[in-house]
Structures are given as C-alpha cells and as structure tokens.
Scaffold this motif. Structure first.
Motif, mmCIF file in Angstrom:
data_model
loop_
_atom_site.group_PDB
_atom_site.id
_atom_site.type_symbol
_atom_site.label_atom_id
_atom_site.label_comp_id
_atom_site.label_asym_id
_atom_site.label_seq_id
_atom_site.Cartn_x
_atom_site.Cartn_y
_atom_site.Cartn_z
ATOM 1 N N ALA A 17 -8.130 -4.193 -0.820
ATOM 2 C CA ALA A 17 -7.581 -3.972 0.531
ATOM 3 C C ALA A 17 -7.869 -2.573 1.065
ATOM 4 N N GLY A 18 -9.086 -2.100 0.894
ATOM 5 C CA GLY A 18 -9.467 -0.793 1.400
ATOM 6 C C GLY A 18 -8.924 0.372 0.607
ATOM 7 N N CYS A 19 -8.509 0.128 -0.624
ATOM 8 C CA CYS A 19 -7.949 1.181 -1.481
ATOM 9 C C CYS A 19 -8.613 1.168 -2.848
ATOM 10 N N VAL A 20 -8.547 2.318 -3.505
ATOM 11 C CA VAL A 20 -8.964 2.449 -4.895
ATOM 12 C C VAL A 20 -7.718 2.495 -5.768
ATOM 13 N N VAL A 21 -7.675 1.658 -6.793
ATOM 14 C CA VAL A 21 -6.678 1.804 -7.854
ATOM 15 C C VAL A 21 -7.388 2.530 -8.989
ATOM 16 N N ALA A 22 -7.041 3.792 -9.191
ATOM 17 C CA ALA A 22 -7.697 4.620 -10.196
ATOM 18 C C ALA A 22 -6.734 4.910 -11.329
ATOM 19 N N GLN A 23 -7.245 4.863 -12.547
ATOM 20 C CA GLN A 23 -6.410 5.170 -13.707
ATOM 21 C C GLN A 23 -6.799 6.525 -14.277
ATOM 22 N N LYS A 34 0.799 -1.223 0.000
ATOM 23 C CA LYS A 34 0.000 0.000 0.000
ATOM 24 C C LYS A 34 0.831 1.271 0.000
ATOM 25 N N ASP A 35 2.118 1.144 0.012
ATOM 26 C CA ASP A 35 2.978 2.329 0.019
ATOM 27 C C ASP A 35 3.665 2.465 -1.334
ATOM 28 N N TRP A 36 2.934 3.015 -2.290
ATOM 29 C CA TRP A 36 3.482 3.156 -3.632
ATOM 30 C C TRP A 36 4.499 4.297 -3.726
ATOM 31 N N LYS A 37 4.527 5.155 -2.709
ATOM 32 C CA LYS A 37 5.525 6.233 -2.719
ATOM 33 C C LYS A 37 6.908 5.685 -2.388
ATOM 34 N N GLY A 39 -7.574 8.850 -17.015
ATOM 35 C CA GLY A 39 -8.067 8.445 -18.314
ATOM 36 C C GLY A 39 -7.343 8.981 -19.519
ATOM 37 N N ASN A 40 -6.696 10.136 -19.414
ATOM 38 C CA ASN A 40 -5.999 10.691 -20.578
ATOM 39 C C ASN A 40 -4.486 10.564 -20.478
ATOM 40 N N ARG A 41 -3.994 9.887 -19.440
ATOM 41 C CA ARG A 41 -2.551 9.701 -19.288
ATOM 42 C C ARG A 41 -2.160 8.251 -18.981
ATOM 43 N N GLY A 42 -3.081 7.473 -18.448
ATOM 44 C CA GLY A 42 -2.771 6.093 -18.109
ATOM 45 C C GLY A 42 -2.124 5.918 -16.750
ATOM 46 N N THR A 43 -1.892 7.013 -16.032
ATOM 47 C CA THR A 43 -1.293 6.944 -14.701
ATOM 48 C C THR A 43 -2.158 6.108 -13.764
ATOM 49 N N LEU A 44 -1.530 5.234 -12.964
ATOM 50 C CA LEU A 44 -2.240 4.464 -11.949
ATOM 51 C C LEU A 44 -2.004 5.103 -10.587
ATOM 52 N N VAL A 45 -3.089 5.371 -9.861
ATOM 53 C CA VAL A 45 -3.026 6.080 -8.586
ATOM 54 C C VAL A 45 -3.670 5.218 -7.509
ATOM 55 N N LEU A 46 -2.978 5.058 -6.373
ATOM 56 C CA LEU A 46 -3.532 4.318 -5.242
ATOM 57 C C LEU A 46 -4.063 5.321 -4.224
ATOM 58 N N VAL A 47 -5.348 5.181 -3.888
ATOM 59 C CA VAL A 47 -6.029 6.128 -3.005
ATOM 60 C C VAL A 47 -6.732 5.344 -1.898
ATOM 61 N N GLU A 48 -6.648 5.844 -0.673
ATOM 62 C CA GLU A 48 -7.325 5.188 0.437
ATOM 63 C C GLU A 48 -8.836 5.321 0.275
ATOM 64 N N MET A 49 -9.552 4.214 0.457
ATOM 65 C CA MET A 49 -11.002 4.212 0.332
ATOM 66 C C MET A 49 -11.600 4.513 1.704
ATOM 67 N N GLU A 93 -3.853 10.134 -1.046
ATOM 68 C CA GLU A 93 -3.131 9.410 -2.082
ATOM 69 C C GLU A 93 -1.947 8.663 -1.475
ATOM 70 N N LEU A 94 -1.827 7.378 -1.850
ATOM 71 C CA LEU A 94 -0.764 6.519 -1.331
ATOM 72 C C LEU A 94 0.356 6.289 -2.341
ATOM 73 N N GLY A 95 0.274 6.974 -3.465
ATOM 74 C CA GLY A 95 1.325 6.878 -4.473
ATOM 75 C C GLY A 95 0.744 6.701 -5.858
ATOM 76 N N ARG A 96 1.609 6.884 -6.864
ATOM 77 C CA ARG A 96 1.187 6.728 -8.259
ATOM 78 C C ARG A 96 2.359 6.302 -9.120
ATOM 79 N N ILE A 97 2.053 5.655 -10.244
ATOM 80 C CA ILE A 97 3.086 5.281 -11.211
ATOM 81 C C ILE A 97 2.621 5.687 -12.609
ATOM 82 N N GLU A 98 3.587 6.068 -13.425
ATOM 83 C CA GLU A 98 3.278 6.390 -14.821
ATOM 84 C C GLU A 98 3.293 5.081 -15.606
ATOM 85 N N ALA A 99 2.143 4.410 -15.620
ATOM 86 C CA ALA A 99 2.054 3.072 -16.204
ATOM 87 C C ALA A 99 2.212 3.072 -17.716
ATOM 88 N N PHE A 100 1.829 4.184 -18.355
ATOM 89 C CA PHE A 100 1.897 4.269 -19.811
ATOM 90 C C PHE A 100 2.506 5.616 -20.190
#
Length: 404
Positions: A340-346, A43-46, A348-358, A365-372
């Motif tokens: 696991a109590g989090c949202v994985v949000a993408q 859960k610690d994407w940072k 839409g115009n960049r493809g970035t994946l963001v982990l957010v506490e639900m 925000e728990l971190g993000r990656i530039e997936a595309f």
C-alpha cells in the motif's frame, strides 16, 4: 438463475479476498517483486501499533524465509538433527503438520535459508545441502525428492545452498551451478529433468526471476561471478555480464526495472549496477556503491528502489541514474517488504519493524514496533505481508501481527 449463482459466487470470492487479504506463496510474494497487492491496511502505526496475534519458537537459529498460502504459514525449521518443513496455522500459530527429513548439514549461520514455495497444492523446498522436496500442501507427505548435487552434479557454495525454488508454468527452476550449466528446469509434478542450461558457473545465493527482457522470455540469474540471461524455453545461454564479489557472495535477487534493464547489488563493498540488455548481449549502464546489499533484495516502485545497504541504511535510489534520493541510518542488514505504498523494514540487529512511506520526498516514518524484544542478533530474513498480517522472524521466533 445460473448467471445469478455465478455472480453470487464471484462476489463471495471477491469479498473473501478483500477480507482475508492476499497470499504470499513464496520468495518475494505473489508478484515476485516483494510487494503485497493488499491496500486495506493500517498505515498509522504511531496511533495504532499492530497487535501481536501469536509467536512461535524456532530452533534452526537461521534465516529460512516465510511463505503464506491457504491460511498456513510455511517455514523450514531444524529439530533433533533434521530439517523440518512446518505448516503453521496463520490464525493461531499452531502447527498444522510437519515434515522432518535428513539433511547432513552443520550449523552455518543456522540451517536452511531458502523460502518454501506453494503452488498447485504442492509445497517446494530447498535445503542447505541441495535436497529438493515436493510435498503435499494438505498433509506434508513427500510427493518426490531430488538432490541438486547427487542427482544433477551441482556444486555447494561456501555457505551452502540458499536459492529459493521458482516456478514458471510447469517448470521448477533451480540453480545448482556446475560445468553443464548453472540453471536447471524440472517438471514440477514429477521432478523429471526438462533441461540444464545457462552459462557454466558456481551457484550464487540468489533466486532467479522470470521476465521478458529485450523481447525474450528468460530467467535472469545472479550466479557466483556473473549476471546471466537464460532462455526459458530450452535453457540456452543468452547473455552475461561479469559481477564478481568477495567470497562469491552474490545473494540478492536481480530486479527487472524496465523492458531491457536489470538492477543488481551485492555486499562486501561491491555496490550496485544497472545492466542494459540488448538482442546481441548486455553491458553495465551505470555502477556505484549507493546500495551494497549483503543479501536482501530492494523493492522497485514508481521508478525508484527501496532497500537496505551496508553499513545499515535504508535507501531510496533513482533506478535510472543510480543517484541517492534519500537514505536513513539504523537498519543494519534487515529486509524489506512493500504494501500500500509503504515499506515494512526490519532492523537487522534488533528485529524492530518500521513502517516507512515509499515516496521520494524524503524519509517519512509512520511508526514502529519492537517485534522481537529479546532479539540481540540477526533478524535478516525479510518480513512478509499476507492476509492482512505482517509475519516476521529472528533467530529464535516467528511472530504474526495484525495490520488491518
């Protein structure tokens, strides 16, 4: 000794499930709620960004959804003028098998946009032009094939078919639309007709959901101009509520939020509503524009809804009242998955994946990656979580990331 063997087998099966994680066999995952049952994730994407395991080129230029079962990723691609169902090794990214088939469609925001469904050793797919395929999961051989328009008098909506297949027991549930009833139940093993039912309407772009609502087992379906309940046993139309949207684009899946309540949302400024279902009909309990989802379905967790809305916010909404709990901009029309109590949000115009506490306290925000990194357009299909990994796609690639 027999008890010891059985206990050992059970422990091995449990250990395997823990190590490999849960599957995501079709649209909205194993429980059809968009939320993975996995718990042992990072859960610690940072501090520890998910590691890329592989990425594979796609050529459909569209939005077909992803499914994972038996160690394989399933997706509908488009190559050399044909749709291609691809089974990709989830560990390596290499094709395990492919099944090309003719589908006389033209590029319309890409090609197929339905999600494959894996059930009982079979893979079920629906194309833009209404071709329904049942394939052998091991090798991709065709078991049976039907067409929703030719065989059942269905109607193609403006952007063609987008409803994903849904299975309930021995029934394969589809939404061809039409005067004879919008909903169809086929025998999943043979494709033979069981019943045709529901209220007459054109198909929307939404996938139905099976639920017991107001004490009756039914399929809740968002068609082109209404939300309707269809009796599971025989297809009898139980109730309906008018829900008209510009261009007839009703795409998100209905979300059952209680024993007699259903949440719906649509884009083009239409908004969202909570529908109250009774034994003798249904009515809208509340309606507003706090979520206006063009096509992605929000998650329902602990009394709240989490999803993206035009003009690009990630929103937490109180499901009972429809009030905003919090909202955060910068997500465009991307999809969401829960784990696991989090949202994985993408994004839409960049493809970035963001982990957010639900959680209702606020956006965390728990971190993000530039997936595309090369994505400059649409990454609209929702990501999925399976086997300790996140799988996501944009117009040109599907990628896999380790989140253990």
């Amino acid at each position: 000794m027999r008890r010891s063997v059985l206990l050992s087998c059970a422990c091995l099966a449990l250990l395997t499930a823990i190590c490999l994680g849960a599957e995501w066999p079709g649209w909205r995952g194993p429980n059809k709620d968009g939320i993975s049952p996995e718990t042992a994730i990072n859960k610690d994407w940072k501090a520890k960004p998910p590691k890329e395991l592989w990425r594979v080129a796609l050529s459909d230029g569209g939005h077909a959804g992803l499914a994972v079962s038996g160690g394989k990723l399933f997706i509908i691609d488009h190559q050399a003028g044909k749709d291609v169902v691809r089974a990709i090794d989830a560990a390596t990214g290499k094709d395990a098998w492919t099944c090309p088939y003719d589908d006389k469609s033209k590029d319309n925001y890409g090609f197929s946009r339905a999600t494959p469904l894996v059930d009982g050793g079979r893979v079920y797919t629906v194309s833009m032009m209404g071709n329904v395929l049942c394939l052998n999961e091991k090798d991709g051989k065709v078991v049976w094939q039907k067409n929703l328009v030719k065989d059942f008098g269905g109607e193609l909506p403006g952007w063609q078919m987008a409803c994903s297949p849904m299975i309930d027991g021995e029934k394969l549930i589809l939404v061809p639309g039409g005067r004879a009833g919008a909903v169809l139940a086929l025998k999943k093993d043979t494709g033979a007709l069981i019943w045709r039912g529901g209220a007459a309407d054109k198909p929307g772009y939404s996938t139905p959901v099976a639920a017991t609502v107001a004490g009756k087992k039914q399929y809740v379906v968002l068609t082109s101009s209404m939300l309707q309940g269809v009796q599971a046993s025989d297809g009898k139309a139980l109730w309906s509520v008018s829900w008209k949207t510009q261009y007839d684009v009703n795409a998100p899946t209905p979300v059952v939020t209680g024993p007699d309540t259903v949440f719906i949302t649509s884009g083009y400024g239409r908004g969202c509503a909570l529908v109250k279902v009774k034994a003798d009909g249904a009515s809208i309990a509340w309606e507003n524009k706090n979520i206006q989802s063009h096509f992605n379905t929000p998650l329902f967790f602990d009394g709240r809804l989490y999803g993206t809305t035009d003009p690009g916010d990630l929103v937490c909404l109180d499901a009972k009242t429809g009030d905003n709990v919090w909202r955060k901009g910068g997500f465009e029309k991307g999809g969401v998955a829960g784990v696991a109590g989090c949202v994985v949000a993408q994004v839409g115009n960049r493809g970035t994946l963001v982990l957010v506490e639900m959680a209702p306290a606020g956006y965390k925000e728990l971190g993000r990656i530039e997936a595309f990194p090369n994505c400059h357009e649409r990454a609209w299909s929702p990501p999925i979580v399976a086997e300790g990994k996140v799988f996501a796609r944009d117009l040109k690639e599907v990628a896999c990331f380790d989140i253990k």
